[in-house]
Design a protein around this motif. Sequence first.
Motif, PDB file in Angstrom:
ATOM      1  N   THR A 176       0.836  -1.199   0.000  1.00  0.00           N
ATOM      2  CA  THR A 176       0.000   0.000   0.000  1.00  0.00           C
ATOM      3  C   THR A 176       0.874   1.254   0.000  1.00  0.00           C
ATOM      4  O   THR A 176       0.578   2.218  -0.703  1.00  0.00           O
TER       5      THR A 176
ATOM      6  N   ASP B  85     -13.124  -3.558   7.521  1.00  0.00           N
ATOM      7  CA  ASP B  85     -12.874  -2.181   7.078  1.00  0.00           C
ATOM      8  C   ASP B  85     -12.030  -2.169   5.801  1.00  0.00           C
ATOM      9  O   ASP B  85     -12.268  -1.355   4.900  1.00  0.00           O
ATOM     10  N   MET B  86     -11.059  -3.077   5.716  1.00  0.00           N
ATOM     11  CA  MET B  86     -10.228  -3.153   4.510  1.00  0.00           C
ATOM     12  C   MET B  86     -11.073  -3.491   3.280  1.00  0.00           C
ATOM     13  O   MET B  86     -10.866  -2.943   2.193  1.00  0.00           O
TER      14      MET B  86
ATOM     15  N   GLN C 158     -12.953  -0.366   2.316  1.00  0.00           N
ATOM     16  CA  GLN C 158     -12.054   0.584   1.682  1.00  0.00           C
ATOM     17  C   GLN C 158     -11.736   0.164   0.248  1.00  0.00           C
ATOM     18  O   GLN C 158     -11.679   1.000  -0.667  1.00  0.00           O
TER      19      GLN C 158
ATOM     20  N   LEU D 285     -14.759   0.939  -1.927  1.00  0.00           N
ATOM     21  CA  LEU D 285     -14.887   2.381  -2.133  1.00  0.00           C
ATOM     22  C   LEU D 285     -13.858   2.890  -3.137  1.00  0.00           C
ATOM     23  O   LEU D 285     -14.168   3.737  -3.985  1.00  0.00           O
ATOM     24  N   SER D 286     -12.639   2.371  -3.052  1.00  0.00           N
ATOM     25  CA  SER D 286     -11.576   2.867  -3.928  1.00  0.00           C
ATOM     26  C   SER D 286     -11.862   2.577  -5.394  1.00  0.00           C
ATOM     27  O   SER D 286     -11.383   3.278  -6.281  1.00  0.00           O
TER      28      SER D 286
ATOM     29  N   ARG E 108      -7.658  12.093  -2.143  1.00  0.00           N
ATOM     30  CA  ARG E 108      -8.559  11.211  -1.402  1.00  0.00           C
ATOM     31  C   ARG E 108      -7.988   9.791  -1.336  1.00  0.00           C
ATOM     32  O   ARG E 108      -7.991   9.159  -0.273  1.00  0.00           O
ATOM     33  N   THR E 109      -7.477   9.317  -2.474  1.00  0.00           N
ATOM     34  CA  THR E 109      -6.930   7.965  -2.507  1.00  0.00           C
ATOM     35  C   THR E 109      -5.678   7.862  -1.642  1.00  0.00           C
ATOM     36  O   THR E 109      -5.499   6.879  -0.903  1.00  0.00           O
TER      37      THR E 109
ATOM     38  N   MET F 264      -6.679   7.745   2.040  1.00  0.00           N
ATOM     39  CA  MET F 264      -7.181   6.418   2.401  1.00  0.00           C
ATOM     40  C   MET F 264      -6.027   5.429   2.528  1.00  0.00           C
ATOM     41  O   MET F 264      -5.999   4.601   3.446  1.00  0.00           O
TER      42      MET F 264
ATOM     43  N   ASN G  29      -4.148   5.888   5.741  1.00  0.00           N
ATOM     44  CA  ASN G  29      -4.913   5.326   6.856  1.00  0.00           C
ATOM     45  C   ASN G  29      -4.756   3.813   6.920  1.00  0.00           C
ATOM     46  O   ASN G  29      -4.634   3.227   8.004  1.00  0.00           O
ATOM     47  N   ILE G  30      -4.761   3.177   5.751  1.00  0.00           N
ATOM     48  CA  ILE G  30      -4.585   1.724   5.702  1.00  0.00           C
ATOM     49  C   ILE G  30      -3.217   1.341   6.241  1.00  0.00           C
ATOM     50  O   ILE G  30      -3.075   0.395   7.026  1.00  0.00           O
TER      51      ILE G  30
END
Length: 243
Positions: free
Chosen positions: A73, A156-157, A160, A163-164, A219-220, A223, A226-227
Amino acid sequence: MIKIFRKIRQRLLSENKLSKYLLYALGEIILVVIGILIALQINNWNEERKNANLEQDYLLSISADLENLTFNTQRIYVDRFDEKIENLNFAKQYIEAPFPIADTLNFINTIAKGAASFSGFYLVDDEAYQELVSTGNLRLISNDSLRKDLSEFYTDMKVQGELSKSYNTEYGNYINAIRPFDNENPSYVNDYDTNEFLEELKTKKFRQLIDHELTYAYRTRRMAKNIVENALRMKERVDEEIK
């Protein structure tokens, strides 16, 4: 041992000592029960030891998965999006205050790199956890709090990742439409495409596409960061449990 017990029973019966025989029989039953309980306890100990070893194996695999998730990531979505944002801002700066272009091809390629996009986060590093769930072995994680946190983390992963996939713009398609890119010959662009590209930089549409792509990129990257942070924290918890 069995022969000795049999002889004692026979002697007591032959001597007609019923009360002593009953006491002896009761004692023998108690010994049998104790033997069974010991055998069950030993079996439980063995089973607990096997489960503990299996739990350790799963936790080690999950720790390795989390390390890979963090690395991939960071490499794909944080580092590359840092470069993507830098290239998009470079294009935006030129549009707002044009400056002399020393190397036209390098200039075009720099702006074109801002079109780099990825559909969905790279979240395949979850094999160990998915095996725990699919085999019903999630119960092997003896720490209730850790088991709950792992479940929430991987849920949550998944969210995410979904959403991505919805985050995309037309910037990449627009870039490719005015400047065809050949992987086998990346340093080539003909004069017509060069002139068209430079002319498009002057248009309002191109500026709007850049801003839209920047919004997607920021935004990406947020995210992705955060991951990385959550995966590192989760790995620390798993490693503590392993110790």
